[in-house]
Enzyme design. Structure first.
Site, PDB file in Angstrom:
ATOM      1  N   ARG A  65       0.827  -1.219   0.000  1.00 55.61           N
ATOM      2  CA  ARG A  65       0.000   0.000   0.000  1.00 55.61           C
ATOM      3  C   ARG A  65       0.853   1.257   0.000  1.00 55.61           C
ATOM      4  O   ARG A  65       0.491   2.254  -0.621  1.00 55.61           O
ATOM      5  CB  ARG A  65      -0.923   0.019   1.224  1.00 55.61           C
ATOM      6  CG  ARG A  65      -2.106  -0.896   1.081  1.00 55.61           C
ATOM      7  CD  ARG A  65      -3.115  -0.665   2.197  1.00 55.61           C
ATOM      8  NE  ARG A  65      -4.027  -1.795   2.257  1.00 55.61           N
ATOM      9  CZ  ARG A  65      -5.125  -1.902   1.502  1.00 55.61           C
ATOM     10  NH1 ARG A  65      -5.450  -0.953   0.660  1.00 55.61           N
ATOM     11  NH2 ARG A  65      -5.907  -2.961   1.612  1.00 55.61           N
ATOM     12  N   ARG A  91     -10.308   1.574  -2.753  1.00 53.50           N
ATOM     13  CA  ARG A  91      -9.052   1.200  -2.093  1.00 53.50           C
ATOM     14  C   ARG A  91      -8.972   1.931  -0.758  1.00 53.50           C
ATOM     15  O   ARG A  91      -9.284   3.131  -0.684  1.00 53.50           O
ATOM     16  CB  ARG A  91      -7.819   1.589  -2.928  1.00 53.50           C
ATOM     17  CG  ARG A  91      -7.791   1.063  -4.338  1.00 53.50           C
ATOM     18  CD  ARG A  91      -7.963  -0.423  -4.455  1.00 53.50           C
ATOM     19  NE  ARG A  91      -6.929  -1.193  -3.781  1.00 53.50           N
ATOM     20  CZ  ARG A  91      -6.982  -2.511  -3.617  1.00 53.50           C
ATOM     21  NH1 ARG A  91      -8.033  -3.203  -4.050  1.00 53.50           N
ATOM     22  NH2 ARG A  91      -6.010  -3.149  -3.013  1.00 53.50           N
ATOM     23  N   HIS A 109     -19.912   7.689   1.783  1.00 50.42           N
ATOM     24  CA  HIS A 109     -20.051   6.296   2.232  1.00 50.42           C
ATOM     25  C   HIS A 109     -21.541   5.953   2.307  1.00 50.42           C
ATOM     26  O   HIS A 109     -22.329   6.752   2.807  1.00 50.42           O
ATOM     27  CB  HIS A 109     -19.396   6.124   3.607  1.00 50.42           C
ATOM     28  CG  HIS A 109     -19.450   4.719   4.101  1.00 50.42           C
ATOM     29  ND1 HIS A 109     -18.635   3.725   3.607  1.00 50.42           N
ATOM     30  CD2 HIS A 109     -20.257   4.127   5.014  1.00 50.42           C
ATOM     31  CE1 HIS A 109     -18.925   2.579   4.201  1.00 50.42           C
ATOM     32  NE2 HIS A 109     -19.908   2.798   5.065  1.00 50.42           N
ATOM     33  N   LEU A 144     -10.674   4.180   8.959  1.00 54.82           N
ATOM     34  CA  LEU A 144     -11.583   3.839   7.857  1.00 54.82           C
ATOM     35  C   LEU A 144     -13.006   4.356   8.106  1.00 54.82           C
ATOM     36  O   LEU A 144     -13.591   4.069   9.154  1.00 54.82           O
ATOM     37  CB  LEU A 144     -11.627   2.312   7.669  1.00 54.82           C
ATOM     38  CG  LEU A 144     -12.509   1.828   6.512  1.00 54.82           C
ATOM     39  CD1 LEU A 144     -11.894   2.199   5.180  1.00 54.82           C
ATOM     40  CD2 LEU A 144     -12.724   0.322   6.600  1.00 54.82           C
TER      41      LEU A 144
END
Ligand code: GAR
Length: 196
Positions: A65, A91, A109, A144
């Site tokens: 990453r 990602r 989201h 996240l």
């Protein structure tokens, strides 16, 4: 005006809504559409609109990453971007990329955060018996699907909903919410927008 990069991985319907909104007295303009996959449907649409596009394929990095994110940063740099809007970019970005963009990067989201971070949000909301669902635009932080909420839109969950039918109802609201939030954000207003 502010130069916005929009990151996508797929069809890019949110990207299209954002691009269409950035006209007239809008404080921002689309300056780059970037995808991590060359076959993202949204790329062709962006090219046809005359917006610069870039592809940074994650696959050659084989899970490294940090190296992927270095390549992303190097790809974005020459475009003199002020704001990054993640729009179905699938990602996970770690602090190496996120921290330098803190306060200048948004994400949408498909859930009412803090509920249902991560994937399969609609199936999980249905399985939990939720009676409402929705979407959230938030500032991106290294955690996240976390970070200050800039806006939310709610929809009812209907008795016969499937993940697909619920996703479609939420997506309609995404296309309304994200342009409103981006316009305010680009103008320096970070107060959350709550719809309806
Ligand atoms: C949207 O529903 C977006 O909220 C979601 O992917 C879809 C992309 O659609 N994002 C995530 O799940 C982020 N983890 P689009 O490509 O048509 O905008």
């Amino acid at each position: 005006s502010k130069r916005v990069a929009i990151f996508i991985s797929g069809g890019g319907s949110n990207m299209r809504a954002l691009v269409r909104s950035m006209t007239g007295d809008h404080p921002a303009r689309p300056a780059l559409v970037l995808s991590n996959t060359a076959d993202a449907g949204g790329l062709e649409w962006a090219r046809a609109e005359g917006i610069p596009t870039e592809v940074v394929d994650h696959r050659p990095f084989k899970g490294d990453r940090a190296a992927f994110e270095t390549a992303l940063a190097e790809c974005v740099a020459p475009h003199a971007i002020d704001i990054i809007a993640l729009a179905g970019f699938m990602r996970v970005l770690t602090s190496g990329f996120v921290t330098p963009w803190r306060g200048r990067m948004l994400n949408i989201h498909p859930s009412l955060l803090p509920k249902y971070r991560g994937l399969d949000t609609h199936a999980r909301a249905l399985a939990a018996g939720e009676t409402e669902a929705g979407c959230t635009v938030h500032e991106v932080t290294p955690a996240l699907d976390d970070g200050p909420v800039l806006g939310q839109a709610r929809v009812p969950v209907l008795p016969d909903d499937t993940p697909e039918s619920l996703a479609a109802r939420v997506l309609e609201q995404e296309h309304i919410l994200y342009p409103i939030v981006l316009r305010r954000f680009a103008g320096g207003d970070r107060r959350p927008v709550m719809l309806p």
